[in-house]
Design a protein around this motif. Sequence first.
Motif, PDB file in Angstrom:
ATOM      1  N   ASN A  32       5.467  18.526   5.464  1.00  0.00           N
ATOM      2  CA  ASN A  32       6.286  17.482   6.105  1.00  0.00           C
ATOM      3  C   ASN A  32       5.810  16.100   5.680  1.00  0.00           C
ATOM      4  OD1 ASN A  32       3.896  17.017   7.460  1.00  0.00           O
ATOM      5  ND2 ASN A  32       4.773  17.080   9.501  1.00  0.00           N
ATOM      6  N   ARG A  33       4.937  16.053   4.657  1.00  0.00           N
ATOM      7  CA  ARG A  33       4.308  14.779   4.298  1.00  0.00           C
ATOM      8  C   ARG A  33       5.047  14.055   3.162  1.00  0.00           C
ATOM      9  NH1 ARG A  33      -0.217  18.147   5.419  1.00  0.00           N
ATOM     10  NH2 ARG A  33      -0.222  18.848   3.268  1.00  0.00           N
ATOM     11  N   PHE A  34       5.169  12.755   3.326  1.00  0.00           N
ATOM     12  CA  PHE A  34       5.782  11.899   2.312  1.00  0.00           C
ATOM     13  C   PHE A  34       4.813  10.765   1.994  1.00  0.00           C
ATOM     14  CE2 PHE A  34       9.361  14.092   3.999  1.00  0.00           C
ATOM     15  CZ  PHE A  34      10.359  14.058   3.036  1.00  0.00           C
ATOM     16  N   TYR A  35       4.792  10.354   0.730  1.00  0.00           N
ATOM     17  CA  TYR A  35       4.067   9.145   0.356  1.00  0.00           C
ATOM     18  C   TYR A  35       5.077   7.996   0.351  1.00  0.00           C
ATOM     19  CZ  TYR A  35      -0.305  11.468  -0.757  1.00  0.00           C
ATOM     20  OH  TYR A  35      -1.490  12.153  -0.654  1.00  0.00           O
ATOM     21  N   VAL A  36       4.746   6.941   1.076  1.00  0.00           N
ATOM     22  CA  VAL A  36       5.688   5.830   1.239  1.00  0.00           C
ATOM     23  C   VAL A  36       5.031   4.534   0.769  1.00  0.00           C
ATOM     24  CG1 VAL A  36       7.218   4.638   2.855  1.00  0.00           C
ATOM     25  CG2 VAL A  36       6.590   7.012   3.280  1.00  0.00           C
ATOM     26  N   TYR A  37       5.744   3.809  -0.083  1.00  0.00           N
ATOM     27  CA  TYR A  37       5.263   2.522  -0.593  1.00  0.00           C
ATOM     28  C   TYR A  37       5.699   1.451   0.396  1.00  0.00           C
ATOM     29  CZ  TYR A  37       4.802  -1.337  -3.976  1.00  0.00           C
ATOM     30  OH  TYR A  37       4.460  -2.494  -4.623  1.00  0.00           O
ATOM     31  N   VAL A  38       4.741   0.817   1.057  1.00  0.00           N
ATOM     32  CA  VAL A  38       5.116  -0.132   2.110  1.00  0.00           C
ATOM     33  C   VAL A  38       4.464  -1.494   1.917  1.00  0.00           C
ATOM     34  CG1 VAL A  38       5.540   1.601   3.901  1.00  0.00           C
ATOM     35  CG2 VAL A  38       3.250   0.652   3.640  1.00  0.00           C
ATOM     36  N   ASN A  39       5.123  -2.463   2.500  1.00  0.00           N
ATOM     37  CA  ASN A  39       4.614  -3.821   2.544  1.00  0.00           C
ATOM     38  C   ASN A  39       3.601  -3.882   3.683  1.00  0.00           C
ATOM     39  OD1 ASN A  39       4.441  -6.630   2.930  1.00  0.00           O
ATOM     40  ND2 ASN A  39       6.489  -6.871   2.068  1.00  0.00           N
ATOM     41  N   SER A  40       2.411  -4.414   3.415  1.00  0.00           N
ATOM     42  CA  SER A  40       1.397  -4.425   4.476  1.00  0.00           C
ATOM     43  C   SER A  40       1.186  -5.813   5.063  1.00  0.00           C
ATOM     44  CB  SER A  40       0.077  -3.866   3.943  1.00  0.00           C
ATOM     45  OG  SER A  40      -0.340  -4.607   2.825  1.00  0.00           O
ATOM     46  N   LYS A  41       2.155  -6.705   4.836  1.00  0.00           N
ATOM     47  CA  LYS A  41       2.057  -8.038   5.456  1.00  0.00           C
ATOM     48  C   LYS A  41       2.028  -7.871   6.972  1.00  0.00           C
ATOM     49  CE  LYS A  41       4.024 -11.259   2.147  1.00  0.00           C
ATOM     50  NZ  LYS A  41       4.492 -10.495   1.007  1.00  0.00           N
ATOM     51  N   THR A  42       1.400  -8.819   7.648  1.00  0.00           N
ATOM     52  CA  THR A  42       1.196  -8.617   9.080  1.00  0.00           C
ATOM     53  C   THR A  42       2.471  -8.772   9.910  1.00  0.00           C
ATOM     54  OG1 THR A  42       0.400 -10.867   9.074  1.00  0.00           O
ATOM     55  CG2 THR A  42      -1.259  -9.133   9.257  1.00  0.00           C
ATOM     56  N   SER A  43       3.326  -9.739   9.577  1.00  0.00           N
ATOM     57  CA  SER A  43       4.490  -9.914  10.455  1.00  0.00           C
ATOM     58  C   SER A  43       5.714  -9.192   9.902  1.00  0.00           C
ATOM     59  CB  SER A  43       4.791 -11.401  10.657  1.00  0.00           C
ATOM     60  OG  SER A  43       5.805 -11.815   9.782  1.00  0.00           O
ATOM     61  N   LYS A  97       0.848  -1.191   0.000  1.00  0.00           N
ATOM     62  CA  LYS A  97       0.000   0.000   0.000  1.00  0.00           C
ATOM     63  C   LYS A  97       0.884   1.242   0.000  1.00  0.00           C
ATOM     64  CE  LYS A  97      -0.562  -0.165   5.012  1.00  0.00           C
ATOM     65  NZ  LYS A  97      -1.451  -0.270   6.151  1.00  0.00           N
ATOM     66  N   ILE A  98       0.282   2.355  -0.381  1.00  0.00           N
ATOM     67  CA  ILE A  98       0.999   3.631  -0.331  1.00  0.00           C
ATOM     68  C   ILE A  98       0.348   4.446   0.771  1.00  0.00           C
ATOM     69  CG2 ILE A  98       1.569   5.740  -1.594  1.00  0.00           C
ATOM     70  CD1 ILE A  98       1.081   3.994  -4.176  1.00  0.00           C
ATOM     71  N   ILE A  99       1.146   4.875   1.735  1.00  0.00           N
ATOM     72  CA  ILE A  99       0.546   5.655   2.814  1.00  0.00           C
ATOM     73  C   ILE A  99       1.224   7.015   2.923  1.00  0.00           C
ATOM     74  CG2 ILE A  99      -0.222   3.677   4.175  1.00  0.00           C
ATOM     75  CD1 ILE A  99       2.155   4.029   5.930  1.00  0.00           C
ATOM     76  N   ARG A 100       0.471   7.962   3.460  1.00  0.00           N
ATOM     77  CA  ARG A 100       1.010   9.309   3.630  1.00  0.00           C
ATOM     78  C   ARG A 100       1.430   9.474   5.082  1.00  0.00           C
ATOM     79  NH1 ARG A 100      -2.573  14.616   2.542  1.00  0.00           N
ATOM     80  NH2 ARG A 100      -3.071  14.228   4.712  1.00  0.00           N
ATOM     81  N   VAL A 101       2.692   9.838   5.295  1.00  0.00           N
ATOM     82  CA  VAL A 101       3.181   9.972   6.673  1.00  0.00           C
ATOM     83  C   VAL A 101       3.847  11.329   6.884  1.00  0.00           C
ATOM     84  CG1 VAL A 101       3.548   7.506   7.052  1.00  0.00           C
ATOM     85  CG2 VAL A 101       5.379   8.855   6.089  1.00  0.00           C
ATOM     86  N   ASN A 102       3.837  11.760   8.141  1.00  0.00           N
ATOM     87  CA  ASN A 102       4.499  13.021   8.496  1.00  0.00           C
ATOM     88  C   ASN A 102       5.935  12.733   8.906  1.00  0.00           C
ATOM     89  OD1 ASN A 102       1.973  14.203   8.267  1.00  0.00           O
ATOM     90  ND2 ASN A 102       1.530  13.901  10.444  1.00  0.00           N
ATOM     91  N   HIS A 103       6.867  13.532   8.419  1.00  0.00           N
ATOM     92  CA  HIS A 103       8.257  13.387   8.864  1.00  0.00           C
ATOM     93  C   HIS A 103       8.450  14.238  10.116  1.00  0.00           C
ATOM     94  CE1 HIS A 103      12.492  12.832   8.945  1.00  0.00           C
ATOM     95  NE2 HIS A 103      12.559  12.287   7.740  1.00  0.00           N
TER      96      HIS A 103
END
Length: 308
Positions: free
Chosen positions: A115-126, A86-92
């Motif tokens: 201060n916002r960045f869009y970050v492509y992250v793995n959303s697997k649970t572990s 997923k791509i999420i928006r986070v504050n630095h």
Amino acid sequence: MSEDTLDVSDSLDILSEEQLCRYLLQFIFECRGICHENLLLSALMKVQERCVNGAESSSWSVEQWQSRLAELINKWNVKLSLLDYKIIRVNHGIGKKCASNMIRNLDNFSFPDSNRFYVYVNSKTSDEMKLATRFSAREIEFIKWSLERIISAGLKIHEGILDDDDALVKEIDLIRRSVTGSDVPRWDNSCSFTVGSMELSQYGPMNALEIEGLIEKLIHLKWFYKNRRGEVGMDLKAIVELEDNLIESFQLVRCPVCDTLTLHGVMINGQENQSATYWHADCYQHYITHVGHDYLGTSLITNGIYVI
Ligand SMILES: [Zn+2]
């Protein structure tokens, strides 16, 4: 970073929304999975004009562009969720001024600092599964060991300022001055969730060359970063992907304003039996501007610690 892939001026074809999303995703990949909001907005502007009704976007406000971007990312996340991404928006935590200074001037629009960045992250649970998609078992062991070192280093409070010339220290002082309307003395203490490369090279199971190569790889993948003192810390991608684990394993506390973890900004030491809290620079500014100058009995103006 190459932006050739976004040059659609030669094509007169009208882009579908799906094609538009693909351009944005490609752009995020070009930025190795972390993209400053303004940079992504700038990319969106270049391709939006090729869309159906593209002409009407020429009069959009910044807010309209921001909500268009958020809308597209939300739609694309439905597809990405099938692959556990997923791509999420986070504050630095470094705040909007310092974060905006990290990117080059954008020629097509004047954006407010963000201060916002869009970050492509793995959303697997572990966390093990997240790490296993990119790293070998040996590398994962090194990463876990390094994270412990980095967090332990950050939990130590240093007397004095680790880097007097640090932009974040100056920014926090500026915020305090502008909110109180008076000159405020610099805080006495600082801390930093970073360690020297020398310390990381002490890792027994690998030789120095392997460790150096792996640190470079982690920096390239935006898991680690190097500060101007040459020390290594966790970049946004690692913080976002491992947030729950970091909080649980090291008893870190989420920012009281936005409820996410930051390893940059301001630390406020709790009174007896209370944990220390870590605030994003912008969340700190918001709180002392709109809510109050104390937090759980501690002055936010005089009793802070710089987290740089
Ligand atoms: Zn916050």
